[in-house]
Write an enzyme that holds these catalytic residues in place. Structure first.
Site, mmCIF file in Angstrom:
data_model
loop_
_atom_site.group_PDB
_atom_site.id
_atom_site.type_symbol
_atom_site.label_atom_id
_atom_site.label_comp_id
_atom_site.label_asym_id
_atom_site.label_seq_id
_atom_site.Cartn_x
_atom_site.Cartn_y
_atom_site.Cartn_z
ATOM 1 C CB THR A 12 55.374 22.169 -58.586
ATOM 2 O OG1 THR A 12 55.227 23.591 -58.682
ATOM 3 C CG2 THR A 12 54.357 21.488 -59.496
ATOM 4 C CE1 TYR A 168 62.601 33.862 -60.586
ATOM 5 C CE2 TYR A 168 62.466 36.221 -60.173
ATOM 6 C CZ TYR A 168 62.111 34.927 -59.853
ATOM 7 O OH TYR A 168 61.250 34.687 -58.796
HETATM 8 N N1 LIG Z 1 61.125 34.007 -52.208
HETATM 9 C C1 LIG Z 1 60.722 35.139 -52.804
HETATM 10 O O1 LIG Z 1 60.947 36.255 -52.297
HETATM 11 C C2 LIG Z 1 59.987 35.071 -54.102
HETATM 12 C C3 LIG Z 1 59.641 36.279 -54.719
HETATM 13 C C4 LIG Z 1 58.916 36.248 -55.919
HETATM 14 C C5 LIG Z 1 58.532 35.036 -56.453
HETATM 15 N N2 LIG Z 1 58.878 33.870 -55.845
HETATM 16 C C6 LIG Z 1 58.432 32.597 -56.477
HETATM 17 O O2 LIG Z 1 57.930 31.715 -55.493
HETATM 18 C C7 LIG Z 1 58.119 30.362 -55.915
HETATM 19 C C8 LIG Z 1 58.725 29.544 -54.790
HETATM 20 O O3 LIG Z 1 60.019 30.037 -54.529
HETATM 21 P P1 LIG Z 1 60.743 29.928 -53.111
HETATM 22 O O4 LIG Z 1 61.067 31.295 -52.701
HETATM 23 O O5 LIG Z 1 59.982 29.047 -52.187
HETATM 24 O O6 LIG Z 1 62.116 29.216 -53.574
HETATM 25 P P2 LIG Z 1 62.894 27.930 -53.010
HETATM 26 O O7 LIG Z 1 62.929 27.943 -51.528
HETATM 27 O O8 LIG Z 1 64.179 27.923 -53.756
HETATM 28 O O9 LIG Z 1 61.982 26.701 -53.497
HETATM 29 C C9 LIG Z 1 61.887 26.393 -54.864
HETATM 30 C C10 LIG Z 1 61.323 25.003 -55.046
HETATM 31 O O10 LIG Z 1 61.314 24.701 -56.449
HETATM 32 C C11 LIG Z 1 61.935 23.435 -56.631
HETATM 33 N N3 LIG Z 1 62.514 23.275 -57.960
HETATM 34 C C12 LIG Z 1 63.543 23.946 -58.507
HETATM 35 N N4 LIG Z 1 63.842 23.439 -59.711
HETATM 36 C C13 LIG Z 1 62.976 22.411 -59.937
HETATM 37 C C14 LIG Z 1 62.796 21.476 -60.991
HETATM 38 N N5 LIG Z 1 63.592 21.455 -62.062
HETATM 39 N N6 LIG Z 1 61.804 20.574 -60.885
HETATM 40 C C15 LIG Z 1 61.014 20.533 -59.791
HETATM 41 N N7 LIG Z 1 61.154 21.380 -58.748
HETATM 42 C C16 LIG Z 1 62.129 22.308 -58.821
HETATM 43 C C17 LIG Z 1 63.003 23.382 -55.534
HETATM 44 O O11 LIG Z 1 63.476 22.057 -55.370
HETATM 45 P P3 LIG Z 1 64.917 21.787 -54.632
HETATM 46 O O12 LIG Z 1 64.730 22.096 -53.184
HETATM 47 O O13 LIG Z 1 65.152 20.341 -54.914
HETATM 48 O O14 LIG Z 1 65.898 22.688 -55.294
HETATM 49 C C18 LIG Z 1 62.186 23.918 -54.377
HETATM 50 O O15 LIG Z 1 61.345 22.917 -53.891
HETATM 51 C C19 LIG Z 1 58.990 30.446 -57.182
HETATM 52 O O16 LIG Z 1 58.167 30.285 -58.317
HETATM 53 C C20 LIG Z 1 59.571 31.840 -57.141
HETATM 54 O O17 LIG Z 1 59.865 32.347 -58.429
HETATM 55 C C21 LIG Z 1 59.597 33.856 -54.677
#
Ligand SMILES: NC(=O)c1ccc[n+]([C@@H]2O[C@H](COP(=O)([O-])OP(=O)(O)OC[C@H]3O[C@@H](n4cnc5c(N)ncnc54)[C@H](OP(=O)(O)O)[C@@H]3O)[C@@H](O)[C@H]2O)c1
Length: 295
Positions: A12, A168
């Site tokens: 996802t 969050y």
């Molecule tokens: N980056 C970090 O440092 C960090 C740290 C701790 C945990 N995480 C976790 O890692 C995971 C990935 O995050 P990321 O850093 O890769 O963030 P990201 O770059 O913002 O990617 C998030 C993804 O989730 C999708 N998304 C958001 N809302 C959605 C919805 N309603 N239905 C379907 N898809 C949806 C986004 O789609 P769109 O592109 O269309 O918006 C995007 O593909 C998350 O669960 C986050 O909590 C990240």
């Protein structure tokens, strides 16, 4: 990573960030990767980029909006119609500190998208997962889960003044409670399926899109910089594919700060290890989503 030839994987939020890198790595290793995204055009664009990078597997875009339980159900039904097996479900998509808002079904956005959407998705797909030998469910959480001591059931529909960071953290605590509780329930059935969780440390992605620039820059300094997305994807990939990764555990970067480095087992908070809280959350989520798990 070992060859993933012949495996079917759903990621996802695969169009960007950590999800993109997880999907790319699985594609490179030979899996058929279903890019489950809320915008099909973005899924297609990401698919084209991956194909240019090259991989031994195949790719397919599919629509899922985790903020709508009807969309989660439609996505899952399509999968149940088309596939006989499912080897990997990576519950990755997420949002962080958006403006106050609710999902279509009336839940606080982060709790609804990050947790309830994935709870419903996993439940719908359980028939496929349980038929597939050695299948795994990996759920992305965050170090932020340490910031709260439990779930406030009186505030999951935004009843109280909005605190974006707290909400969050609650959603990410729910992700781990779910992952561990799923493993407990699987173990009672004797299925070969495993459920584990991962966090990417601090990774440079679009997750910070709602943070004001100055707050973001201060946070980056405090964290001593961010990792690239390929590195942030490694704990989830380890949880999904390493023969050494186990059900019920949580994986993250091995650095001293737990925020940078390479995959290792990570510590969950005492709230995340609380069995009574996990059982309560499970009951709440079954009622909230209308999805009952049939093991
Ligand atoms: N980056 C970090 O440092 C960090 C740290 C701790 C945990 N995480 C976790 O890692 C995971 C990935 O995050 P990321 O850093 O890769 O963030 P990201 O770059 O913002 O990617 C998030 C993804 O989730 C999708 N998304 C958001 N809302 C959605 C919805 N309603 N239905 C379907 N898809 C949806 C986004 O789609 P769109 O592109 O269309 O918006 C995007 O593909 C998350 O669960 C986050 O909590 C990240």
């Amino acid at each position: 990573m070992s060859a993933q030839t012949g495996k079917i994987a759903i990621v996802t939020g695969a169009n960007t960030g950590i999800g993109y890198e997880i999907a790319l790595a699985l594609y490179r290793a030979g899996a058929h990767v279903i890019m489950a995204c809320r915008d099909l055009a973005k899924a297609e664009e990401a698919t084209q980029r991956m194909k240019q990078e090259g991989g031994a597997g195949t790719l397919e875009g599919a629509l899922i909006d985790l903020s709508r339980l009807d969309s989660v159900r439609s996505f899952a039904h399509l999968l149940l119609e088309r596939y006989e097996n499912l080897d990997l479900l990576i519950n990755n998509a997420g949002i962080m500190v958006p403006p106050a808002g609710k999902t279509v079904d009336g839940f606080e956005l982060q709790f609804g998208i990050n947790f309830l959407g994935h709870f419903a998705l996993t439940g719908h797909l359980l028939p496929l997962l349980s038929k597939t030998n050695g299948a795994r469910v990996v759920t992305l959480s965050s170090g932020a889960h340490h910031l709260v001591n439990g779930i406030d059931y009186e505030n999951l529909r935004l009843e109280k003044p909005y605190d974006a960071q707290r909400e969050y953290a609650v959603s990410k605590l729910a992700n781990i409670l779910f992952s561990i509780e799923l493993q407990r329930r699987i173990e009672q059935t004797g299925m070969s399926l495993i459920s584990n969780a991962a966090h990417p440390g601090v990774t440079d992605s679009n997750l910070s899109r709602y943070m004001p620039a100055d707050v973001y820059e201060t946070a980056v300094k405090q964290f001593n910089g961010l990792m690239p997305t390929w590195q942030g994807a490694l704990p989830a990939l380890y949880a999904a594919t390493s023969p050494a990764a186990q059900g019920g555990l949580y994986y993250g970067p091995d650095g001293e700060d737990g925020l940078h480095g390479y995959p290792a087992e990570a510590q969950v908070s005492s709230a995340a290890a609380d069995e009574a809280e996990a059982a309560k959350l499970w009951r709440y989520a079954e009622t909230a989503t209308g999805v009952s798990y049939s093991f």
